[in-house]
Design a protein around this motif. Structure first.
Motif, PDB file in Angstrom:
ATOM      1  N   PHE A 253       0.836  -1.200   0.000  1.00  0.00           N
ATOM      2  CA  PHE A 253       0.000   0.000   0.000  1.00  0.00           C
ATOM      3  C   PHE A 253       0.868   1.246   0.000  1.00  0.00           C
ATOM      4  N   LEU A 254       0.312   2.317  -0.551  1.00  0.00           N
ATOM      5  CA  LEU A 254       1.022   3.598  -0.635  1.00  0.00           C
ATOM      6  C   LEU A 254       0.015   4.726  -0.646  1.00  0.00           C
ATOM      7  N   GLU A 255       0.538   5.935  -0.474  1.00  0.00           N
ATOM      8  CA  GLU A 255      -0.324   7.126  -0.445  1.00  0.00           C
ATOM      9  C   GLU A 255       0.378   8.258  -1.182  1.00  0.00           C
ATOM     10  N   ASN A 256      -0.389   9.020  -1.963  1.00  0.00           N
ATOM     11  CA  ASN A 256       0.141  10.225  -2.589  1.00  0.00           C
ATOM     12  C   ASN A 256      -0.874  11.350  -2.444  1.00  0.00           C
ATOM     13  N   ALA A 257      -0.657  12.445  -3.145  1.00  0.00           N
ATOM     14  CA  ALA A 257      -1.531  13.616  -2.990  1.00  0.00           C
ATOM     15  C   ALA A 257      -2.934  13.378  -3.524  1.00  0.00           C
ATOM     16  N   LEU A 258      -3.093  12.391  -4.418  1.00  0.00           N
ATOM     17  CA  LEU A 258      -4.388  12.167  -5.061  1.00  0.00           C
ATOM     18  C   LEU A 258      -5.181  11.021  -4.442  1.00  0.00           C
ATOM     19  N   THR A 260      -5.047   6.965  -1.998  1.00  0.00           N
ATOM     20  CA  THR A 260      -4.383   5.889  -1.259  1.00  0.00           C
ATOM     21  C   THR A 260      -4.699   4.588  -1.985  1.00  0.00           C
ATOM     22  N   GLU A 261      -3.670   3.769  -2.175  1.00  0.00           N
ATOM     23  CA  GLU A 261      -3.838   2.549  -2.969  1.00  0.00           C
ATOM     24  C   GLU A 261      -3.403   1.324  -2.179  1.00  0.00           C
ATOM     25  N   ILE A 262      -4.226   0.276  -2.246  1.00  0.00           N
ATOM     26  CA  ILE A 262      -3.899  -1.011  -1.629  1.00  0.00           C
ATOM     27  C   ILE A 262      -3.914  -2.067  -2.729  1.00  0.00           C
ATOM     28  N   THR A 306     -16.952   1.114  -3.886  1.00  0.00           N
ATOM     29  CA  THR A 306     -17.471   2.148  -4.788  1.00  0.00           C
ATOM     30  C   THR A 306     -18.460   3.078  -4.087  1.00  0.00           C
ATOM     31  N   SER A 307     -19.132   2.582  -3.057  1.00  0.00           N
ATOM     32  CA  SER A 307     -20.058   3.429  -2.302  1.00  0.00           C
ATOM     33  C   SER A 307     -19.316   4.476  -1.486  1.00  0.00           C
ATOM     34  N   GLN A 308     -18.018   4.274  -1.293  1.00  0.00           N
ATOM     35  CA  GLN A 308     -17.195   5.239  -0.561  1.00  0.00           C
ATOM     36  C   GLN A 308     -16.310   6.059  -1.519  1.00  0.00           C
ATOM     37  N   ASN A 309     -16.783   6.195  -2.752  1.00  0.00           N
ATOM     38  CA  ASN A 309     -16.044   6.962  -3.769  1.00  0.00           C
ATOM     39  C   ASN A 309     -14.671   6.367  -4.056  1.00  0.00           C
ATOM     40  N   GLY A 310     -14.592   5.057  -3.928  1.00  0.00           N
ATOM     41  CA  GLY A 310     -13.355   4.358  -4.247  1.00  0.00           C
ATOM     42  C   GLY A 310     -13.491   3.592  -5.550  1.00  0.00           C
ATOM     43  N   ASN A 311     -12.461   2.852  -5.877  1.00  0.00           N
ATOM     44  CA  ASN A 311     -12.465   2.073  -7.108  1.00  0.00           C
ATOM     45  C   ASN A 311     -11.711   0.768  -6.872  1.00  0.00           C
ATOM     46  N   ILE A 312     -12.133  -0.288  -7.544  1.00  0.00           N
ATOM     47  CA  ILE A 312     -11.461  -1.567  -7.438  1.00  0.00           C
ATOM     48  C   ILE A 312     -11.270  -2.142  -8.838  1.00  0.00           C
ATOM     49  N   GLU A 313     -10.041  -2.548  -9.121  1.00  0.00           N
ATOM     50  CA  GLU A 313      -9.702  -3.142 -10.413  1.00  0.00           C
ATOM     51  C   GLU A 313      -9.070  -4.501 -10.187  1.00  0.00           C
ATOM     52  N   THR A 322      -3.689 -13.531  -9.351  1.00  0.00           N
ATOM     53  CA  THR A 322      -4.656 -12.434  -9.502  1.00  0.00           C
ATOM     54  C   THR A 322      -4.222 -11.253  -8.654  1.00  0.00           C
ATOM     55  N   GLN A 323      -4.480 -10.060  -9.139  1.00  0.00           N
ATOM     56  CA  GLN A 323      -4.130  -8.838  -8.416  1.00  0.00           C
ATOM     57  C   GLN A 323      -5.359  -7.940  -8.307  1.00  0.00           C
ATOM     58  N   PHE A 324      -5.684  -7.548  -7.080  1.00  0.00           N
ATOM     59  CA  PHE A 324      -6.764  -6.598  -6.830  1.00  0.00           C
ATOM     60  C   PHE A 324      -6.149  -5.262  -6.424  1.00  0.00           C
ATOM     61  N   ARG A 325      -6.581  -4.200  -7.103  1.00  0.00           N
ATOM     62  CA  ARG A 325      -6.055  -2.860  -6.819  1.00  0.00           C
ATOM     63  C   ARG A 325      -7.191  -1.986  -6.285  1.00  0.00           C
ATOM     64  N   LEU A 326      -7.094  -1.606  -5.007  1.00  0.00           N
ATOM     65  CA  LEU A 326      -8.124  -0.772  -4.362  1.00  0.00           C
ATOM     66  C   LEU A 326      -7.603   0.654  -4.293  1.00  0.00           C
ATOM     67  N   THR A 327      -8.398   1.596  -4.801  1.00  0.00           N
ATOM     68  CA  THR A 327      -8.006   3.001  -4.805  1.00  0.00           C
ATOM     69  C   THR A 327      -9.040   3.840  -4.075  1.00  0.00           C
ATOM     70  N   PHE A 328      -8.564   4.594  -3.084  1.00  0.00           N
ATOM     71  CA  PHE A 328      -9.444   5.493  -2.329  1.00  0.00           C
ATOM     72  C   PHE A 328      -8.969   6.926  -2.595  1.00  0.00           C
ATOM     73  N   TYR A 329      -9.802   7.697  -3.292  1.00  0.00           N
ATOM     74  CA  TYR A 329      -9.413   9.043  -3.719  1.00  0.00           C
ATOM     75  C   TYR A 329      -9.535  10.048  -2.593  1.00  0.00           C
ATOM     76  N   LYS A 330      -8.622  11.015  -2.616  1.00  0.00           N
ATOM     77  CA  LYS A 330      -8.624  12.074  -1.588  1.00  0.00           C
ATOM     78  C   LYS A 330      -9.840  12.964  -1.731  1.00  0.00           C
ATOM     79  N   GLN A 331     -10.167  13.291  -2.977  1.00  0.00           N
ATOM     80  CA  GLN A 331     -11.302  14.169  -3.240  1.00  0.00           C
ATOM     81  C   GLN A 331     -11.881  13.847  -4.603  1.00  0.00           C
ATOM     82  N   VAL A 332     -13.190  13.669  -4.646  1.00  0.00           N
ATOM     83  CA  VAL A 332     -13.858  13.370  -5.905  1.00  0.00           C
ATOM     84  C   VAL A 332     -14.226  14.666  -6.598  1.00  0.00           C
ATOM     85  N   ILE A 333     -13.752  14.831  -7.836  1.00  0.00           N
ATOM     86  CA  ILE A 333     -14.015  16.064  -8.590  1.00  0.00           C
ATOM     87  C   ILE A 333     -15.267  15.882  -9.437  1.00  0.00           C
TER      88      ILE A 333
END
Length: 333
Positions: A253-258, A260-262, A306-313, A322-333
């Motif tokens: 997992f990591l975090e940047n300005a845009l 957080t990704e797991i 997705t109900s928390q404004n996140g994304n899963i690929e 298999t690889q699951f990529r969970l992305t939680f955005y700082k702010q939804v534009i």
């Protein structure tokens, strides 16, 4: 139209004004009186014709509304003219379009509900049938103690399966109904993963699977800790089930300005290419799914994230994992 009290009063008023004008004009000359009379008749006739036209238009609109109320949402009553009637027609068309869309959505909901009930019935029928058969066998007094213990254990497993299925469906129905209020709190990813792994330590130990976690302790995001834990547990369970004994599951997992990704990955048998577009659909079971798979865990994880404004690929290759990529955005534009 003439039975309308407003029209009667209008015609009576026009006639009285005309009569008064004619009487007044007679004091000037007979010609003026005749001119006033002609003009008055023309005004009354024109008013009558105009009012009749408006009544016919209103009658048409009334007929349109009756057709719409009976379910005919394909009427187009719009026109490109100016005036109150045109505005009314356009508004009726807008309402009709809205009703049509709502009707389509309701029909889709009915189909989804019917399919969901059918799927749930099917999922419950299998363990219930198995339990009924084993219960009949248990009633045999001559059944060996070993078999009796085996059947009792199997019934216990089936009951746990039913309990999990019902619990999962109730959670999904709450989210679908919008009754779940997701909290917005700071979540430390390291703590989230530790909490998610707690109920899975025994399955990991039984299959002798190695798990590695890599990431900074300060990485976090804003979301609901309880529900996000539920989503991660379901993803990890999927990885454990599809990874052979002695396999490996990695989490980074990591975090940047845009965002957080797991990233959760395994080195299991992977997902078939034709199954990838559908793995987040409810009750969908791919080619590599186990017999006990219900096809609801990943669907729940997808809904929660997705109900928390996140994304899963998901990315997967046959026999390579298999690889699951969970992305939680700082702010939804």
């Amino acid at each position: 139209m003439l039975r309308n009290r407003e029209i009667q009063l209008f015609l009576l008023t026009m006639s009285f004004i005309s009569l008064a004008g004619i009487i007044a004009a007679t004091f000037i000359s007979l010609t003026a009186s005749m001119l006033v009379f002609v003009i008055s008749v023309l005004l009354i006739v024109c008013s009558f014709i105009f009012t009749s036209w408006r009544y016919r238009e209103i009658e048409k609109l009334s007929g349109y509304l009756q057709q719409i109320s009976s379910g005919d949402y394909f009427l187009d009553v719009r026109d490109n003219h100016e005036g109150e009637l045109s505005i009314l027609k356009n508004n009726i068309y807008k309402v009709t379009t809205m009703l049509s869309e709502q009707g389509s959505l309701l029909q889709q909901d009915k189909v989804q509900l019917t399919n969901a009930i059918s799927d749930i019935s099917h999922q419950l029928k299998t363990p219930l049938t198995s339990m009924m058969m084993m219960a009949d066998l248990l009633s045999d007094a001559k059944l060996p103690p070993v078999k009796r213990r085996e059947f009792t254990h199997n019934i216990s497993i089936q009951l746990e399966r039913i309990e999990w299925l019902v619990s999962s469906l109730l959670k999904l129905s709450k989210i679908d109904a919008g009754t779940v209020q997701f909290k917005k709190e700071a979540i430390a990813v390291k703590k989230l993963l530790q909490k998610s792994l707690e109920p899975l330590l025994i399955p990991l130990d039984i299959k002798e699977q190695a798990i590695s976690i890599e990431g900074d302790d300060t990485v976090s995001f804003v979301g609901d800790f309880h529900w996000t834990t539920e989503a991660v547990i379901n993803i990890l369970k999927n990885c454990i089930e599809h990874t052979p004994s002695g396999g490996e599951i990695t989490i980074s997992f990591l975090e940047n300005a845009l965002f957080t990704e797991i990233v959760i990955a395994d080195n299991g048998k992977g997902i078939a290419k034709e199954d990838l577009p559908y793995i987040f659909k409810r009750f969908y079971k791919g080619k590599n799914a186990s017999e006990d798979s219900v096809g609801i865990g990943l669907a729940m994880a997808h809904t929660i994230i997705t109900s928390q404004n996140g994304n899963i690929e998901v990315k997967s290759k046959q026999d390579k994992g298999t690889q699951f990529r969970l992305t939680f955005y700082k702010q939804v534009i």
